[in-house]
Design an enzyme around this catalytic site. Structure first.
Site, PDB file in Angstrom:
ATOM      1  N   THR A 183       0.875  -1.176   0.000  1.00 38.23           N
ATOM      2  CA  THR A 183       0.000   0.000   0.000  1.00 38.23           C
ATOM      3  C   THR A 183       0.911   1.225   0.000  1.00 38.23           C
ATOM      4  O   THR A 183       2.128   1.102   0.194  1.00 38.23           O
ATOM      5  CB  THR A 183      -0.887   0.043   1.262  1.00 38.23           C
ATOM      6  OG1 THR A 183      -0.030   0.156   2.406  1.00 38.23           O
ATOM      7  CG2 THR A 183      -1.731  -1.193   1.406  1.00 38.23           C
TER       8      THR A 183
ATOM      9  N   VAL B  91       7.473  -2.397   7.393  1.00 38.45           N
ATOM     10  CA  VAL B  91       7.473  -0.925   7.461  1.00 38.45           C
ATOM     11  C   VAL B  91       8.063  -0.364   6.157  1.00 38.45           C
ATOM     12  O   VAL B  91       9.207  -0.656   5.803  1.00 38.45           O
ATOM     13  CB  VAL B  91       8.278  -0.425   8.678  1.00 38.45           C
ATOM     14  CG1 VAL B  91       8.177   1.098   8.773  1.00 38.45           C
ATOM     15  CG2 VAL B  91       7.797  -1.087   9.969  1.00 38.45           C
ATOM     16  N   LYS B  92       7.247   0.436   5.482  1.00 37.25           N
ATOM     17  CA  LYS B  92       7.679   1.000   4.191  1.00 37.25           C
ATOM     18  C   LYS B  92       8.288   2.379   4.438  1.00 37.25           C
ATOM     19  O   LYS B  92       7.634   3.270   5.005  1.00 37.25           O
ATOM     20  CB  LYS B  92       6.474   1.088   3.266  1.00 37.25           C
ATOM     21  CG  LYS B  92       6.798   1.036   1.793  1.00 37.25           C
ATOM     22  CD  LYS B  92       5.499   0.884   1.010  1.00 37.25           C
ATOM     23  CE  LYS B  92       5.740   0.856  -0.475  1.00 37.25           C
ATOM     24  NZ  LYS B  92       4.488   0.953  -1.219  1.00 37.25           N
ATOM     25  N   ILE B  93       9.526   2.541   3.991  1.00 38.18           N
ATOM     26  CA  ILE B  93      10.316   3.741   4.295  1.00 38.18           C
ATOM     27  C   ILE B  93      10.785   4.378   2.982  1.00 38.18           C
ATOM     28  O   ILE B  93      11.319   3.668   2.120  1.00 38.18           O
ATOM     29  CB  ILE B  93      11.603   3.328   5.079  1.00 38.18           C
ATOM     30  CG1 ILE B  93      11.273   2.481   6.307  1.00 38.18           C
ATOM     31  CG2 ILE B  93      12.497   4.503   5.386  1.00 38.18           C
ATOM     32  CD1 ILE B  93      10.934   3.268   7.531  1.00 38.18           C
TER      33      ILE B  93
END
Ligand code: E4P
Length: 218
Positions: A27, A86-88
């Site tokens: 997402t 966790v998207k960084i």
């Protein structure tokens, strides 16, 4: 190659899951906004709803652009479910956050990758996944699949374990090309996955098989 669906739409996620070929979900803030999901509580609840559908990894993106904020958000996100990655974003503070999370054994997906240099830095910082956006590169007449190949070569040269997650996949040929060059994962829309199953000769062949059967068994 793992298939992730790139959407926050629960109906599409359920449909892809029902096919039995779905390995995860990605997402981003734009996809969440598209579904009208706003406000921290709703956003967290929506991630949980996604995690309850799928068996694989679910990438949830931080909004902060400073290290402390990314750490705080990431630590909240992983509390939602074990499936959360966790998207960084690939920015300086993001690299520090990748290093922080990898040292704690927390899985990350480094997003907004548009060059081999960015992918190399993300791998060195211990990212679990890197997301090169192939469709957006193609949009500006740059070879998206070429970048996937380049990153795979670099990772292979040094044995980096970071997985190459081809993102911004737009159509079935992107998926085929990702598989040809050996991307670890591709994330794309349900429409591109469904298009892979279609062939006019399959439809014509099935129609004839059923017609011939019905001639003798009507
Ligand atoms: C990656 O994880 C992003 O969510 C996504 O693939 C971006 O795709 P787009 O270029 O179609 O917006």
């Amino acid at each position: 190659m793992k298939f992730f669906i790139d959407t926050a739409n629960l109906k599409e996620i359920k449909e892809a899951h029902a096919l039995g070929i779905l390995d995860g979900v990605t997402t981003n803030p734009s996809l969440m906004a598209k579904e009208g999901i706003t406000g921290k509580d709703n956003i967290m609840r929506h991630y949980k709803a996604i995690c309850d559908i799928v068996d694989g990894d679910v990438s949830a993106e931080v909004i902060s652009v400073d290290l402390e904020g990314m750490i705080r958000e990431g630590e909240e996100l992983i509390e939602i479910d074990d499936k959360i990655v966790v998207k960084i974003p690939m920015i300086k503070e993001g690299v520090k956050a990748l290093k922080y999370f990898s040292s704690k054994g927390i899985r990350t997906n480094c997003t907004l990758i548009f060059s081999a240099g960015q992918a190399l830095i993300a791998a060195k910082a211990g990212a679990t996944y890197v997301s090169p956006f192939i469709g957006r590169l193609d949009d500006i007449s740059t070879d998206g699949i070429g970048l996937i190949e380049q990153i795979l070569t670099i990772y292979r040269n040094y044995g980096y374990e970071t997985q190459v997650l081809a993102a911004s996949v737009r159509h079935p040929m992107h998926i085929i090309q990702c598989a040809e060059v050996g991307a670890d994962v591709m994330t794309g829309p349900l429409s591109a996955m469904e298009a892979l199953m279609k062939h006019p000769l399959t439809d014509i062949g099935l129609e004839k098989f059923l017609a011939d059967y019905n001639k003798g068994n009507a």
